[in-house]
Design a protein around this motif. Structure first.
Motif, mmCIF file in Angstrom:
data_model
loop_
_atom_site.group_PDB
_atom_site.id
_atom_site.type_symbol
_atom_site.label_atom_id
_atom_site.label_comp_id
_atom_site.label_asym_id
_atom_site.label_seq_id
_atom_site.Cartn_x
_atom_site.Cartn_y
_atom_site.Cartn_z
ATOM 1 N N UNK A 376 19.129 -16.546 0.973
ATOM 2 C CA UNK A 376 19.416 -16.231 2.554
ATOM 3 C C UNK A 376 18.652 -14.713 2.659
ATOM 4 N N UNK A 377 17.995 -14.883 3.580
ATOM 5 C CA UNK A 377 17.055 -13.510 3.972
ATOM 6 C C UNK A 377 17.421 -13.008 5.304
ATOM 7 N N UNK A 378 17.360 -11.634 5.260
ATOM 8 C CA UNK A 378 17.475 -11.016 6.520
ATOM 9 C C UNK A 378 16.083 -10.408 6.890
ATOM 10 N N UNK A 380 13.849 -7.847 9.949
ATOM 11 C CA UNK A 380 13.927 -7.229 11.321
ATOM 12 C C UNK A 380 13.319 -7.779 12.493
ATOM 13 N N UNK A 381 13.985 -8.720 13.342
ATOM 14 C CA UNK A 381 13.764 -9.505 14.599
ATOM 15 C C UNK A 381 14.873 -9.412 15.274
ATOM 16 N N UNK A 382 14.709 -9.222 16.513
ATOM 17 C CA UNK A 382 15.759 -9.464 17.573
ATOM 18 C C UNK A 382 16.009 -10.967 17.776
ATOM 19 N N UNK A 384 17.245 -14.332 17.086
ATOM 20 C CA UNK A 384 18.153 -14.889 15.932
ATOM 21 C C UNK A 384 17.682 -15.578 15.007
ATOM 22 N N UNK A 385 16.765 -16.695 15.385
ATOM 23 C CA UNK A 385 16.438 -17.515 14.510
ATOM 24 C C UNK A 385 15.442 -16.943 13.484
ATOM 25 N N UNK A 387 15.878 -13.642 12.712
ATOM 26 C CA UNK A 387 16.666 -12.381 11.947
ATOM 27 C C UNK A 387 17.286 -12.934 10.810
ATOM 28 N N UNK A 388 17.722 -14.300 10.758
ATOM 29 C CA UNK A 388 18.422 -14.687 9.318
ATOM 30 C C UNK A 388 17.847 -15.923 9.136
ATOM 31 N N UNK A 389 17.366 -16.099 7.889
ATOM 32 C CA UNK A 389 16.842 -17.409 7.362
ATOM 33 C C UNK A 389 16.796 -17.698 6.416
ATOM 34 N N UNK A 390 16.843 -19.142 5.481
ATOM 35 C CA UNK A 390 17.034 -19.593 4.376
ATOM 36 C C UNK A 390 15.544 -19.954 3.791
ATOM 37 N N UNK A 396 14.400 -9.852 -4.009
ATOM 38 C CA UNK A 396 13.887 -8.640 -3.534
ATOM 39 C C UNK A 396 14.611 -8.499 -1.748
ATOM 40 N N UNK A 397 14.904 -7.625 -1.485
ATOM 41 C CA UNK A 397 15.540 -7.720 -0.035
ATOM 42 C C UNK A 397 14.939 -6.071 0.491
ATOM 43 N N UNK A 401 19.517 -3.794 6.687
ATOM 44 C CA UNK A 401 20.197 -4.739 7.649
ATOM 45 C C UNK A 401 20.861 -3.918 8.768
#
Lengths: 472, 217, 1055
Positions: A376-378, A380-382, A384-385, A387-390, A396-397, A401
């Motif tokens: 599960x990756x976060x 920086x983007x407003x 939504x699709x 901002x959070x992606x698998x 690494x992260x 957030x």
């Protein structure tokens, strides 16, 4: 008898890079530029560029107005040093004692080979034929001391003869600006009327010492051969791992054939100088970011000639697929073995278990395929699709957030909904963003409840109402 | 009471399934609080470590994940999600203080392989919790194998499925059925639990982890 | 919710006027934060029907005057304020209630800015307690703090200092946390009885401007935009919203609070108007009659034979208008400064609109006698325009600092400071910054920039790029680049210091405008620029520097010393025929304003014979008249080829002096008044529209008015259309006659001196370099062509500056040691002061007088020590021996001789340098050479057989094929000439003007661009005294120079 011969390559890196490209490339003017303190000057140029009136030391802006289709790349001394060492390795097959003068010079001791090759001129001719395997512009000059040979070669006024007298005249006629002295000394000497090295050598050394200091004294001694600075002779490395930088990005293995041939040619001369052959090598294609693509190749039997190596490599490469454009190519010879005796070697130990989680993940990936094990990756983007992606598993992260009220579930595809079925509870949260990469969005998000009182995350855009996620 | 020697050996190998686990040699310490007081009190302390639990949903997304959030957001809990119904959403998980780095997602349509993955996870020391979405419900044998693996490795497993027929007996240690009626809070019905009889449905107030509900605007 | 609001209105009258007010708007004067100009915000607010708008830039009021200008005649109240980011406490928005409040705000901004270096500031809660009694404070809570506890004491402290003047500023921008935020503001407001006001944060005036706002964020972080998304605003709602949107977004009561606050802020910038320094007027006297007294005493001096009646009438008219508009202080301030300059003997000259008035002439501010040019009073002051007169005064550039120190001393640093200049985005910086933000590579952007020809009038830069790089236009990112670069053009980037614009405050400067640190140490700059000061009618004085004034003073001193004549600007013989014939021969090198190449071409065609001809000459060689094609008609009429006709008597009176062709701005204004019936004010608005006709379309609406007016008065449409075309041609280049007259004064003076006292002329010029169009070497060549004997630098005779020495036939020019590059002035002057009568004996003596080894060597290299140690090689050889560090090692290595003997050695003598080597080293060490010209040396060695001398061209036939060669001294490609380049070649006899068409330049590109010695084959064209060579074939002869060893100094290219 003049003991030394000096090889000077004025445009070594540029010639070498053009050699790696198909010949019609050198029809265009090429040049290398060096930039220091916002001033960008040309340091090397190919024949076509020089004919167009481009001079070394000229600003790149002026050069590009003189030759509009000028192709400019940046000069790198480190790369040129690697090329000169590769050259030394090639010449090592004929000359035992070589001294490296990076980045553009090679000094060879030839007197000891005169009897072996039968005459001074024979030695020089053999050296010339070896160097001319490569399409590099060079200047070769003999000299009774290393400094003399170097100055004559670099001033492009070479003398090729064993007679010491001829070399002495040449040095005396050398203009002071090519004397190899520091600029400040050259200017002072010029101001008192010394225009050639000979004018300097004529004066008594004491007078010079009083006015110009110790540096010029030592210079005169080295020039006359009285003072012999120690020379560090070249010894070929015992393992072969050479890299070639490409001037432009290449996207298919086919285009890499040209540099591959050059590298394999060097591999052959390495193996030849050690009387070795090899059973395996690895070809690495380096990209702009991320790890290089490795292609390990095993040979059924031990080989060392360039064409054998080339055929086997081509077989392997045809099947390979290149994911990203390639910036550089390198080859590492593995398990070289001497040609006569057969030796066996144990395989290296199993890789150490690092983190148990990645061990489990790699086991799952092996069985289920790389695509089906994800993290599960976060980012920086407003939108939504984004901002959070698998995405396929990666450690690494990087981003820090931002904590906002968001649903725990997001639908992979948004679903159109009938607004009447839903009761709005809270909103709007307006998001208008993403204009810079051609996928702008303009949505008003609401928390709403459907017929079954389930809390969903819906949005309204110009196209209508959609469900995007669930809060359960 | 001691068993005859041969039987004792079989039990040690874990080949004998004992109908009534005597509570005496199962210490209550291996119980994980659910985070919801009314649920803990009815399940005898919370979820059971080393057991497979079944959550039957009358309908998806009615609060089943919120029920598990307190457990998921424990600090060093690593979870494997198998075939989640939608994309676990990073910003949402962050809002609920769940560590993204400790979540692994597996999408595997083939049941056998999915089950294999679950077993792998249970056996590996890296994963503490497995959430397994299975639309149709596992076969009895599969449940028993999973139960034994979980028990051996003292791991907690949840199987999230649709409503199962009453009479299907499964080796689950605990079976709950979740239903949602109109605006009322979530109804939880304990079909089977280790230390007691089944219980009728009772409300479980999970609103604190969900957005505030407002009177109709 | 509503109940609470009602309870808390605390007496603020519930506003009937429901129109909204925006209390928190930042303009683009919050550098790289606001994305709209102040006037855009004002116009948009009016469109939306706002009743009040507050401009609150970050710790700055730099943009408020622009907003004031935009809002002046609009139904919108402009509120002055500023926002401060207070660490941990969020944002404080300060709004001024009255004049004292404004002074307090300026004081706060000044203290905050002075704590940090340029562009930064620092504030804390303490700065707001007790310092702003006359301001309203709006507090926007920080996003991070959740618990109310930790802002507890801050709230109580603020409430205590801002009784009923403190509000919580709640802004709703459709974020996820809006609901929580709303509850937090409500709880705080209830807990502490602090009212909440609905205050949106406005960063741009329209939604679609949010893309530029995102780019500004990326530019500020110097990162591409896609790596900065977290800092970007999530939507485009940081703009002015429509009233309906506001009412649907905010509770009614909180909106009412905002309107209540706006009602309390009633400060207007016009209140700053009448604040002038009092000490200019003596005790008990009024400014008006003191000015009248000074004017009449001055008039007595200026008009010894008494005032003519018309001049008297003009004087009275001016004085009454000055009194009526209250501008006495402007004249008194300038008069005071000019008096100081006169006492100290500093040459000065007033120009600008002041030169149009008799009062200034009497107050000795300007030297242009109103009789010489017909003074246009409207250009000076007009009641309608209600703008203060802008008076610039040029001073000698070497003594301007004395004047500045005088101003600081008289008014004090706390009351006088230099105005700011706003550095704005121009094309190059805009394209580069926006490009980097969008992820373009540096090289790619500089490649695009190189392809844009900014002087191309017809095609805008976007069209040029789109045409040359279709790929750019095709890609989405490319279109963004073009669009956003265009909209960022003109955005302010930072404040820097104006070169000479002074502002003088009545009492405290910081009550008038905040002062912040400039980049240079202990230099301060105010936040307003010249236009702002002008708008607010504040005292603004321009103290400018002019090189020619320094040169003239030095020339007058030399003439006094060598010819015992007391000359000054006033008593030079006017209208001297010899001077005009010299100018007609285009012999104008060194003469002020008319020495450039284009001027030298015009002089023989215009053939000036009177002062007014000079005024025309200076104005006519400018892009304006050339584009409006007024040059040729004027020349034809002057040569009598074309009859001088005037469509009417009124037009005759205006254009008579320029033979019916409009050349000056004043003439266009007068024409509009006389021929088209414009009033004085309207005419001046036309002048202002002409100044920036490209950007604003105002000129179009004048067209219809002008032509209609003319048709009414019986002028033909064709004549009206031609006049209008000529006005458009003027654009911003129309040169005011008053400026031209002031310059003509100096031009005539310098020409007179060149004609009668050439030696003093060249010596004065050379001592005032760097200035003007030509280098020292070119001036010396010109001096030699005027038979002035130029003596080389010599340690026995030269001073630091160039001197005049008397010789057999007249004065000779002795070059000074100042030409030796790198020589330190102080050490050299100390040495020269100790020079014995008969001169130095030997080099060792120079060292004993304190000359360093390095300086000695520089003198030797510059061949200044010939008298002591022979030719250049010998003297350098000896000077090397006298360097400080004598290494003992070599003393004995040189045999028994002691080191004392090492400098009078008898070793084999050094060969003297060849002449061409000497010339080369002369140029390298001093930039000039008195030896023979390199071209002469080359010609002597048969290098230039068949090439004509510059002086021989006059004897050639028109259209004859010739070959010329020379050192390239200047390459010029004026925007007006379509692709033609003018190149000046210099040889030993003079200058050759070569014309190279674009085609020839392209076919001999290498020679055209880089040659230092250019050999040209072409056709000579002779029109009277004007000689050109049209180049057909170019050849680069620089190699031949290289063999000679001469590297001539760099030419002045494409300036």
């Amino acid at each position: 008898m003049n003991r030394w011969v000096y090889l000077h390559f004025p445009h070594l890196l540029l010639d070498y890079q053009l050699a790696l490209q198909p010949p019609e490339q050198s029809r265009y003017p090429h040049a290398l530029l060096e930039s220091h303190a916002a001033r960008r000057t040309l340091v090397q140029a190919n024949q076509t560029a020089l004919q167009a009136g481009i001079k070394l030391g000229m600003a790149d802006v002026l050069a590009s107005t003189l030759a509009p289709n000028l192709r400019v790349h940046s000069y790198s001394q480190a790369q040129e040093k690697r090329v000169i060492t590769q050259l030394a390795q090639v010449i090592y097959q004929d000359i035992a004692q070589i001294v490296l003068y990076p980045p553009q010079g090679l000094l060879c001791e030839v007197r000891s080979l005169v009897r072996l090759r039968g005459g001074y001129d024979a030695v020089v001719a053999r050296l010339r034929s070896r160097v001319e395997q490569w399409p590099l512009r060079y200047c070769l000059s003999s000299g009774y001391s290393p400094l003399v040979a170097k100055l004559l070669a670099e001033a492009a006024s070479p003398i090729i003869s064993h007679d010491r007298e001829a070399v002495q005249q040449a040095i005396a006629a050398l203009p002071i600006t090519y004397s190899g002295l520091a600029a400040v000394h050259i200017e002072k000497l010029y101001n008192v009327g010394f225009t050639s090295v000979g004018d300097l050598l004529k004066r008594p050394r004491a007078e010079i010492g009083v006015r110009f200091g110790r540096a010029v004294m030592n210079y005169m001694a080295e020039l006359s051969g009285d003072f012999k600075p120690p020379q560090a002779f070249y010894h070929p490395p015992d393992k072969f791992d050479e890299k070639v930088e490409l001037t432009s990005e290449v996207s298919s293995w086919g285009q890499l054939l040209f540099p591959l041939k050059r590298l394999l040619q060097q591999a052959e001369s390495f193996l030849q100088s050690h009387q070795w052959s090899t059973r395996a090598l690895v070809i690495r294609a380096h990209h702009r970011q991320g790890p290089a693509t490795q292609v390990p190749i095993q040979f059924a039997h031990a080989v060392w000639q360039q064409n054998d190596l080339l055929q086997l490599c081509q077989l392997h490469l045809e099947r390979q697929q290149l994911r990203q454009p390639v910036l550089a190519l390198s080859i590492g010879l593995q398990r070289p073995e001497s040609r006569q005796a057969k030796s066996t070697e144990l395989l290296a130990g199993a890789p150490s278990a690092d983190d148990q989680l990645s061990a489990l993940v790699s086991r799952l990936q092996a069985r289920l395929g790389e695509q089906s094990v994800q993290s599960v990756c976060y980012n920086d983007d407003w939108r939504p699709e984004r901002q959070g992606r698998i995405q396929p598993w990666q450690q690494g992260q990087k981003q820090q957030p931002l904590k906002q009220q968001r649903p725990c579930w997001l639908l992979p595809q948004v679903q159109p909904i009938d607004r009447q079925q839903w009761q709005l509870q809270w909103g709007p949260e307006r998001i208008v963003s993403g204009w810079w990469d051609a996928q702008p969005i303009r949505r008003d998000y609401y928390i709403a409840v459907d017929k079954a009182q389930r809390q969903g995350w819906i949005f309204h855009s110009q196209q209508g109402w959609y469900l995007h996620g669930w809060f359960s | 009471m001691a068993f005859p020697a041969q039987v004792e050996a079989l039990v040690k190998q874990g080949l004998v399934w004992q109908g009534q686990q005597a509570p005496l040699h199962r210490s209550p310490s291996n119980v994980l609080t659910t985070g919801w007081p009314e649920l803990d009190q009815r399940l005898g302390g919370g979820w059971l470590q080393g057991c497979v639990h079944e959550l039957q949903l009358q309908q998806q997304f009615i609060g089943e994940l919120t029920l598990l959030l307190p457990l998921l957001s424990q600090p060093n809990i690593t979870t494997l999600w198998i075939n989640p119904p939608a994309t676990p959403y990073a910003p949402g998980l962050i809002y609920q203080d769940i560590a993204l780095l400790q979540q692994v997602i597996v999408q595997e349509p083939d049941n056998k392989l999915a089950l294999w993955a679950a077993e792998q996870a249970v056996q590996s020391k890296a994963v503490d919790l497995v959430l397994f979405w299975h639309t149709t419900g596992l076969s009895a044998a599969a449940v028993r194998r999973l139960q034994q693996a979980a028990e051996a490795a003292q791991k907690t497993v949840f199987i999230v499925t649709a409503i199962q027929p009453e009479d299907d007996a499964r080796a689950y240690a605990m079976r709950l059925r979740l239903t949602k009626i109109a605006a009322a809070p979530l109804q939880v019905e304990v079909l089977k639990r280790r230390y007691g009889w089944p219980l009728p449905p009772f409300p479980c107030a999970i609103e604190s982890r969900l957005p505030r509900r407002r009177r109709v605007l | 919710m509503a109940g609470l609001a009602r309870g808390l209105t605390l007496g603020a009258a519930v506003a009937q006027d429901k129109r909204p007010a925006a209390l928190h708007c930042i303009s683009n004067f919050s550098f790289l934060r606001g994305a709209s100009h102040p006037h855009e915000l004002v116009e948009r607010a009016c469109e939306l029907g706002y009743q009040a708008l507050a401009i609150t830039d970050e710790c700055s009021v730099a943009g408020v005057v622009r907003a004031y200008v935009a809002a002046r005649d609009k139904p919108l109240r402009l509120i002055i304020g500023s926002e401060f980011h207070v660490p941990e406490l969020g944002v404080f928005i300060v709004l001024t209630r009255n004049r004292q409040g404004y002074a307090q705000l300026c004081q706060l901004i000044t203290t905050a800015r002075n704590r940090c270096k340029k562009g930064d500031y620092r504030v804390s809660l303490a700065d707001f307690l007790g310092t702003l009694p006359d301001c309203n404070l709006l507090w926007r809570l920080p996003q991070s703090c959740y618990e109310l506890a930790d802002i507890e004491q801050s709230v109580t402290a603020l409430k205590q200092h801002y009784p009923s003047r403190l509000w919580l500023a709640y802004g709703r921008h459709y974020h996820a946390y809006d609901a929580d935020n709303y509850r937090r503001y409500q709880q705080l407001s209830q807990a502490h009885y602090v009212p909440v006001a609905a205050v949106c944060e406005v960063c741009y005036h329209q939604p679609k401007r949010h893309t530029l706002h995102d780019v500004l964020v990326a530019i500020r972080q110097r990162q591409p935009i896609d790596s900065q998304v977290a800092q970007l605003k999530p939507n485009q709602d940081y703009c002015l919203r429509s009233p309906s949107e506001l009412t649907s977004c905010y509770p009614e009561a909180w909106l009412a609070q905002t309107i209540g606050i706006a009602k309390q802020c009633c400060f207007c910038l016009s209140e700053l108007r009448y604040e002038y320094p009092a000490e200019l007027v003596p005790e008990g006297r009024t400014a008006t009659d003191y000015l009248r007294e000074l004017t009449y005493t001055g008039a007595a001096i200026r008009f010894p034979q008494g005032l003519r009646s018309d001049v008297q009438a003009k004087l009275e008219k001016e004085l009454t208008l000055i009194a009526q508009l209250g501008y006495e202080y402007f004249f008194l301030t300038i008069h005071d400064i000019v008096q100081f300059a006169q006492q100290r003997g500093i040459l000065y000259q007033g120009r600008g609109s002041a030169a149009n008035s008799v009062v200034c002439y009497c107050l000795q501010i300007t030297a242009v006698n109103p009789d010489q040019i017909d003074v246009l009073f409207e250009r000076f002051i007009s009641a309608e325009r209600d703008e203060p007169p802008d008076i610039d005064v040029d001073f000698e550039h070497e003594r301007r600092e004395e004047v500045i120190q005088y101003i600081y001393k008289k008014y004090g640093r706390h009351r006088a400071a230099l105005a700011a200049t706003v550095i704005r985005y121009r094309l190059r910086s805009a394209l580069r910054d926006v490009g980097k933000a969008l992820g373009f590579h540096e090289q790619e952007l500089s490649h695009y920039l190189r392809q844009i020809d900014r002087r191309d009038g017809q095609q805008s830069w976007q069209e040029q790029l789109a045409e040359k790089f279709p790929g750019l236009q095709a890609s989405y990112r490319g279109r963004c680049l073009l669009k956003l670069t265009q909209s960022i053009l003109g955005f302010p980037r930072h404040l820097s210091q104006h070169v000479g614009g002074f502002v003088i405050a009545a009492t405290q400067l910081t009550d008038l405008v905040p002062v912040e640190n400039a980049s240079m140490p202990e230099r301060t700059v105010i936040q307003w620029d010249k236009d702002d000061l002008e708008t607010l009618h504040l005292i603004k004085v321009d103290v400018l520097a002019l090189g020619m004034l320094t040169a003239l003073r030095k020339m007058f001193a030399l003439v006094k010393q060598h010819h015992q004549r007391d000359l000054n600007l006033a008593n030079i013989v006017q209208e001297d025929a010899a001077v005009y014939s010299m100018l007609q021969r285009a012999d104008s090198i060194g003469v002020f304003q008319i020495e450039s190449r284009a001027q030298m071409n015009m002089l023989p065609r215009l053939r000036p014979t009177t002062f007014y001809d000079l005024v025309v000459q200076i104005a006519i060689v400018r892009p304006g008249p050339i584009q409006g094609d007024m040059v040729h008609p004027y020349l034809r009429r002057r040569a009598g080829i074309e009859p001088v006709t005037f469509p009417s008597e009124a037009v005759r009176e205006v254009l008579q002096r320029t033979l019916g062709v409009p050349i000056f701005q004043e003439q266009v204004i007068k024409l509009a008044m006389v021929a088209a019936g414009f009033s004085g004010g309207e005419a001046d608005q036309l002048r202002r529209a002409m100044a920036n006709w490209k950007s604003s379309g105002e000129l179009r609406q004048f067209e219809t008015k002008l032509i209609a007016g003319m048709r009414e008065r019986g002028y033909s449409d064709e004549f009206a259309q031609r006049i209008f075309q000529q006005i458009c041609g003027f654009g911003e280049y129309g040169f005011p006659e008053s400026h031209s007259a002031s310059f003509a004064n100096l031009a005539y003076a310098s020409a007179w001196l060149k004609c009668y006292y050439p030696a003093a002329f060249y010596c004065g010029l050379l001592n005032s370099l760097p200035m003007g169009f030509y280098s020292a070497s070119q001036l010396i060549q010109d001096a030699k062509r005027h038979h002035i004997n130029v003596l080389p630098i010599d340690i026995q005779h030269s001073q630091w500056h160039h001197q005049l020495e008397s010789g057999q036939h007249g004065l000779q020019l002795r070059l000074g040691l100042r030409l030796v590059k790198g020589l330190s002035q102080s050490v050299t002057e100390k040495l020269l002061s100790q020079r014995p009568k008969g001169g130095f004996q030997h080099l060792q003596q120079l060292r004993s007088f304190g000359l360093g080894g390095a300086d000695l060597h520089k003198l030797a290299a510059a061949d200044a020590l010939q008298a002591l140690s022979g030719h250049r090689h010998e003297s350098q050889w000896q000077s090397l021996a006298l360097q400080v560090e004598q290494l003992p090692l070599f003393a004995e290595a040189g045999g028994p001789k002691s080191n004392a003997a090492s400098y009078d050695l008898q070793a084999l003598p050094l060969p003297p340098p060849a002449e061409f080597q000497d010339v080369a080293v002369d140029y390298k060490t001093t930039g000039v050479s008195v030896r023979r010209h390199p071209i002469a040396l080359l010609r002597e060695q048969q290098g230039l057989t068949g090439y004509k001398l510059a002086s021989e061209l006059a004897q050639c036939r028109h259209k004859q094929l010739v070959r010329v060669a020379g050192l390239v001294t200047c390459r010029q490609r004026p925007g007006t000439a379509s692709g033609v380049t003018f190149v000046t070649l210099e040889d030993e006899t003079g200058l050759v003007n070569v014309v190279i068409w674009q085609q020839t330049a392209r076919s001999f590109r290498q020679a055209f661009l880089t040659a230092q010695l250019l050999k040209v084959k072409g056709v000579v064209e002779i029109h009277g005294d004007v000689i050109h060579v049209i180049a057909g074939h170019l050849e680069d002869g620089t190699e031949q120079l290289a063999q000679l060893g001469v590297a001539a100094n760099r030419s002045r290219d494409f300036h």
